[in-house]
Motif scaffolding. Structure first.
Motif, mmCIF file in Angstrom:
data_model
loop_
_atom_site.group_PDB
_atom_site.id
_atom_site.type_symbol
_atom_site.label_atom_id
_atom_site.label_comp_id
_atom_site.label_asym_id
_atom_site.label_seq_id
_atom_site.Cartn_x
_atom_site.Cartn_y
_atom_site.Cartn_z
ATOM 1 N N GLY A 53 -7.662 -26.544 4.835
ATOM 2 C CA GLY A 53 -6.465 -26.655 5.661
ATOM 3 C C GLY A 53 -5.220 -26.397 4.841
ATOM 4 N N TYR A 54 -4.252 -27.320 4.909
ATOM 5 C CA TYR A 54 -2.974 -27.154 4.208
ATOM 6 C C TYR A 54 -2.915 -27.946 2.896
ATOM 7 C CZ TYR A 54 -1.857 -25.541 8.905
ATOM 8 O OH TYR A 54 -1.875 -24.883 10.112
ATOM 9 N N ARG A 55 -4.054 -28.420 2.422
ATOM 10 C CA ARG A 55 -4.056 -29.298 1.241
ATOM 11 C C ARG A 55 -3.779 -28.551 -0.066
ATOM 12 N NH1 ARG A 55 -7.791 -30.885 4.878
ATOM 13 N NH2 ARG A 55 -7.675 -33.067 5.621
ATOM 14 N N LEU A 56 -3.816 -27.220 -0.038
ATOM 15 C CA LEU A 56 -3.468 -26.437 -1.224
ATOM 16 C C LEU A 56 -2.169 -25.659 -1.011
ATOM 17 C CD1 LEU A 56 -7.042 -25.262 -2.193
ATOM 18 C CD2 LEU A 56 -5.457 -26.374 -3.768
ATOM 19 N N LEU A 57 -1.452 -25.977 0.073
ATOM 20 C CA LEU A 57 -0.208 -25.265 0.369
ATOM 21 C C LEU A 57 0.900 -25.632 -0.613
ATOM 22 C CD1 LEU A 57 1.425 -23.376 2.177
ATOM 23 C CD2 LEU A 57 1.885 -25.325 3.691
ATOM 24 N N LEU A 58 1.028 -26.920 -0.945
ATOM 25 C CA LEU A 58 2.079 -27.348 -1.857
ATOM 26 C C LEU A 58 1.957 -26.644 -3.199
ATOM 27 C CD1 LEU A 58 4.473 -29.237 -2.454
ATOM 28 C CD2 LEU A 58 2.812 -30.992 -3.141
ATOM 29 N N LEU A 59 0.717 -26.413 -3.649
ATOM 30 C CA LEU A 59 0.493 -25.752 -4.934
ATOM 31 C C LEU A 59 1.150 -24.371 -4.965
ATOM 32 C CD1 LEU A 59 -1.002 -25.630 -7.699
ATOM 33 C CD2 LEU A 59 -2.924 -24.606 -6.461
ATOM 34 N N GLN A 60 1.129 -23.652 -3.822
ATOM 35 C CA GLN A 60 1.701 -22.305 -3.796
ATOM 36 C C GLN A 60 3.183 -22.322 -4.146
ATOM 37 O OE1 GLN A 60 -0.700 -20.230 -3.577
ATOM 38 N NE2 GLN A 60 -2.141 -21.796 -2.859
ATOM 39 N N PHE A 61 3.901 -23.348 -3.714
ATOM 40 C CA PHE A 61 5.336 -23.434 -3.991
ATOM 41 C C PHE A 61 5.600 -24.004 -5.381
ATOM 42 C CE2 PHE A 61 4.899 -23.720 0.673
ATOM 43 C CZ PHE A 61 5.558 -22.543 0.998
ATOM 44 N N LEU A 62 4.720 -24.879 -5.859
ATOM 45 C CA LEU A 62 4.874 -25.415 -7.216
ATOM 46 C C LEU A 62 4.631 -24.333 -8.269
ATOM 47 C CD1 LEU A 62 3.089 -28.890 -6.897
ATOM 48 C CD2 LEU A 62 5.551 -28.413 -6.913
ATOM 49 N N TRP A 170 4.226 -12.273 9.099
ATOM 50 C CA TRP A 170 4.183 -12.139 10.565
ATOM 51 C C TRP A 170 2.938 -12.812 11.127
ATOM 52 C CZ3 TRP A 170 7.411 -10.604 14.334
ATOM 53 C CH2 TRP A 170 6.882 -10.240 15.563
ATOM 54 N N MET A 171 1.816 -12.626 10.458
ATOM 55 C CA MET A 171 0.566 -13.210 10.934
ATOM 56 C C MET A 171 0.602 -14.730 10.855
ATOM 57 S SD MET A 171 -2.046 -10.480 9.139
ATOM 58 C CE MET A 171 -3.548 -11.158 9.795
ATOM 59 N N ALA A 172 1.207 -15.270 9.794
ATOM 60 C CA ALA A 172 1.306 -16.725 9.678
ATOM 61 C C ALA A 172 2.136 -17.305 10.813
ATOM 62 C CB ALA A 172 1.916 -17.104 8.329
ATOM 63 N N TRP A 173 3.236 -16.645 11.141
ATOM 64 C CA TRP A 173 4.097 -17.127 12.226
ATOM 65 C C TRP A 173 3.367 -17.098 13.559
ATOM 66 C CZ3 TRP A 173 8.526 -19.692 12.670
ATOM 67 C CH2 TRP A 173 9.173 -19.684 13.901
ATOM 68 N N HIS A 174 2.632 -16.014 13.820
ATOM 69 C CA HIS A 174 1.956 -15.864 15.098
ATOM 70 C C HIS A 174 0.614 -16.594 15.156
ATOM 71 C CE1 HIS A 174 4.486 -13.076 17.431
ATOM 72 N NE2 HIS A 174 4.960 -12.757 16.232
ATOM 73 N N ALA A 175 0.219 -17.219 14.078
ATOM 74 C CA ALA A 175 -0.969 -18.081 14.122
ATOM 75 C C ALA A 175 -0.631 -19.443 14.713
ATOM 76 C CB ALA A 175 -1.546 -18.250 12.721
ATOM 77 N N TRP A 176 0.663 -19.673 14.977
ATOM 78 C CA TRP A 176 1.144 -20.920 15.581
ATOM 79 C C TRP A 176 0.634 -22.148 14.834
ATOM 80 C CZ3 TRP A 176 4.995 -19.515 18.372
ATOM 81 C CH2 TRP A 176 4.944 -18.339 19.126
ATOM 82 N N PRO A 177 1.031 -22.306 13.565
ATOM 83 C CA PRO A 177 0.576 -23.484 12.809
ATOM 84 C C PRO A 177 1.108 -24.777 13.402
ATOM 85 C CG PRO A 177 2.340 -22.342 11.638
ATOM 86 C CD PRO A 177 1.956 -21.460 12.786
ATOM 87 N N GLN A 178 0.291 -25.810 13.340
ATOM 88 C CA GLN A 178 0.699 -27.128 13.819
ATOM 89 C C GLN A 178 1.471 -27.838 12.704
ATOM 90 O OE1 GLN A 178 0.135 -28.407 16.963
ATOM 91 N NE2 GLN A 178 -0.633 -26.353 17.467
ATOM 92 N N TRP A 179 2.784 -27.981 12.885
ATOM 93 C CA TRP A 179 3.618 -28.554 11.836
ATOM 94 C C TRP A 179 3.234 -30.005 11.551
ATOM 95 C CZ3 TRP A 179 5.629 -24.833 9.299
ATOM 96 C CH2 TRP A 179 6.001 -23.663 9.952
ATOM 97 N N SER A 180 2.724 -30.690 12.553
ATOM 98 C CA SER A 180 2.285 -32.066 12.317
ATOM 99 C C SER A 180 1.090 -32.092 11.361
ATOM 100 C CB SER A 180 1.903 -32.738 13.638
ATOM 101 O OG SER A 180 0.862 -32.017 14.283
ATOM 102 N N HIS A 181 0.200 -31.093 11.465
ATOM 103 C CA HIS A 181 -0.937 -30.998 10.553
ATOM 104 C C HIS A 181 -0.468 -30.669 9.135
ATOM 105 C CE1 HIS A 181 -3.927 -30.018 14.067
ATOM 106 N NE2 HIS A 181 -3.487 -31.260 14.086
ATOM 107 N N ILE A 182 0.534 -29.790 9.044
ATOM 108 C CA ILE A 182 1.061 -29.435 7.722
ATOM 109 C C ILE A 182 1.645 -30.667 7.040
ATOM 110 C CG2 ILE A 182 2.807 -28.098 6.494
ATOM 111 C CD1 ILE A 182 2.464 -25.883 8.524
ATOM 112 N N VAL A 251 -0.682 -16.436 3.906
ATOM 113 C CA VAL A 251 -2.122 -16.209 4.111
ATOM 114 C C VAL A 251 -2.833 -17.542 4.303
ATOM 115 C CG1 VAL A 251 -4.230 -15.319 3.059
ATOM 116 C CG2 VAL A 251 -2.083 -14.079 2.767
ATOM 117 N N LEU A 252 -2.510 -18.518 3.457
ATOM 118 C CA LEU A 252 -3.147 -19.837 3.561
ATOM 119 C C LEU A 252 -2.824 -20.493 4.892
ATOM 120 C CD1 LEU A 252 -3.403 -22.452 0.737
ATOM 121 C CD2 LEU A 252 -2.737 -23.172 3.016
ATOM 122 N N ILE A 253 -1.562 -20.427 5.317
ATOM 123 C CA ILE A 253 -1.158 -21.032 6.591
ATOM 124 C C ILE A 253 -1.886 -20.384 7.759
ATOM 125 C CG2 ILE A 253 0.782 -21.250 8.202
ATOM 126 C CD1 ILE A 253 2.591 -21.655 5.746
ATOM 127 N N ALA A 254 -1.951 -19.046 7.735
ATOM 128 C CA ALA A 254 -2.634 -18.347 8.830
ATOM 129 C C ALA A 254 -4.104 -18.733 8.897
ATOM 130 C CB ALA A 254 -2.487 -16.836 8.646
#
Length: 420
Positions: A53-62, A170-182, A251-254
């Motif tokens: 899921g989004y558990r490795l998302l923070l690493l991308q920005f760090l 564009w693909m990440a935006w149109h994947a409609w991520p759930q911000w509550s999950h993020i 890519v990870l978000i999508a």
């Protein structure tokens, strides 16, 4: 008023001149970062999102400040010394350490060729072409591209394809991520899980790689830039680092959005990924954009990797830019490169999972990371002039971050690999 108008008239040409210099300088940082968002990075980020899921998302920005610090030091070294990374290692540490550094680079380049060929052959799978056929064609085309020496035209074409990587945003935006999950998963870091550590190492190793250091330093020299271009080169590098990690995060978000609610998903092939992304934009548009974006990054990375290997081998042997020479003038390089291509093609052809092969390559880079960071830090402390030398609080900060990143990459890579 007259004084203000006069000041503005003097300021306008000065600002215009700086913008022209910035435009002329832009390139090496953006190119190397577009290459950094290669097939391996994309496949690793996609698997990370699908599995965690989004558990490795923070690493991308760090990773952004680490990536900028590493590449910005190569900018300082290039513009102040006029020498490539390999040449400086040879000069400062001697031939033994230079050979070790170059060996690490060639190993990293071989891994990169594996990931690019994996990505490109995976795209060929989308259209029904068997892997063994596609890798054979790719190996031949890559070798002919290298042997031709016509890199200006090829690089322009690759940059145009590299722009296709923006499709992932564009693909990440149109994947409609759930911000509550993020928000819920962003700070969940299961570091006790070896599978998580393995992907953490792969993400780190697919962002900071030996060949990115070699390439940018030599590219700045080859472009004829000087210390007068330092500020513009830093901006070029910062823009590239931010763009690289934004694309990887997209890519990870999508992937996380597409596979949300399906539990941990293990992906083995590029068509599986393309079909998954097709759910976000529709089967035709999703598959096509994914194929173009993945191919663009892989092509740019292939060019950068080939140049990096040529420059490094040339510097170790006391020759420069052997890649632009006819094969008869540099048989040592072309023979070695042909062997690397054949080995890479064979490994990709027999690999049961192209996605897992790319992730394993990222882990290899993470294990090599401490060696690269140690050499780079020592060079920045000893080979730079006083005004640019790494010193004071910033040197302490860089040292702390390098130790943290290198130690984490080595530990996570080895711990994850032992149980993978």
């Amino acid at each position: 008023m007259s004084q203000l108008a006069s000041a503005l008239r003097h300021l306008a040409p000065r600002r215009l001149g700086w913008l022209q210099r910035l435009a002329a300088t832009l390139g090496p940082g953006l190119v190397v970062m577009l290459a950094d968002t290669d097939a391996g990075s994309v496949l690793t980020a996609a698997q990370s999102g699908a599995q965690w899921g989004y558990r490795l998302l923070l690493l991308q920005f760090l990773i952004i400040p680490l990536l900028f610090m590493v590449q910005e030091l190569t900018v300082r070294l290039a513009l102040s010394s006029g020498k490539g990374y390999g040449e400086l290692v040879l000069q400062r540490f001697g031939r033994g350490w230079a050979r070790l550094s170059t060996a690490a680079l060639i190993l990293s380049c071989f891994g990169a060729l594996l990931t690019e060929m994996s990505g490109l052959s995976g795209v060929a799978q989308l259209y029904g072409m068997p892997v063994w056929q596609s890798v054979a064609v790719l190996a031949l085309l890559i070798f002919l591209m290298v042997a031709s020496g016509s890199y200006r035209q090829v690089e322009r074409m690759a940059m145009l394809l590299g722009v296709a990587e923006l499709a992932f945003l564009w693909m990440a935006w149109h994947a409609w991520p759930q911000w509550s999950h993020i928000r819920q998963q962003l700070l969940q870091l299961p570091l006790q899980d070896h599978a998580y550590l393995y992907l953490l190492a792969a993400n780190l190793g697919s962002s900071v790689m030996p060949w990115t250091v070699f390439y940018q330093q030599s590219a700045l020299i080859d472009k004829g830039l000087s210390l007068a271009d330092l500020r513009a080169a830093r901006i070029d590098t910062l823009l590239g680092a931010v763009l690289c990690q934004l694309i990887t995060a997209a890519v990870l978000i999508a992937a996380a959005s597409v596979f949300a609610g399906h539990g941990a998903v293990l992906l083995d092939t590029v068509p599986e990924l393309a079909n998954a992304f097709g759910q976000a934009l529709g089967p035709l548009a999703g598959r096509l954009l994914f194929a173009l974006a993945l191919s663009g990054g892989a092509l740019v990375a292939t060019i950068v990797v080939c140049l990096s290997a040529a420059w490094a081998l040339g510097e170790l042997g006391g020759r420069h830019h052997a890649l632009a020479e006819h094969p008869r003038a540099a048989p040592w390089f072309y023979a070695a490169f042909a062997l690397l291509l054949l080995l890479a093609a064979a490994v990709v052809a027999i690999s049961p999972s192209l996605v897992r092969l790319s992730i394993a390559t990222g882990v290899l880079n993470a294990v090599l990371l401490p060696l690269v960071l140690v050499f780079l830090y020592r060079l920045a402390r000893s080979e730079l002039p006083a005004g640019l030398r790494l010193q004071g609080p910033y040197a302490v900060l860089v040292a702390a971050l390098f130790i943290l990143a290198g130690g984490l990459g080595l530990f996570a890579g080895l711990a994850g690999a032992l149980t993978a």
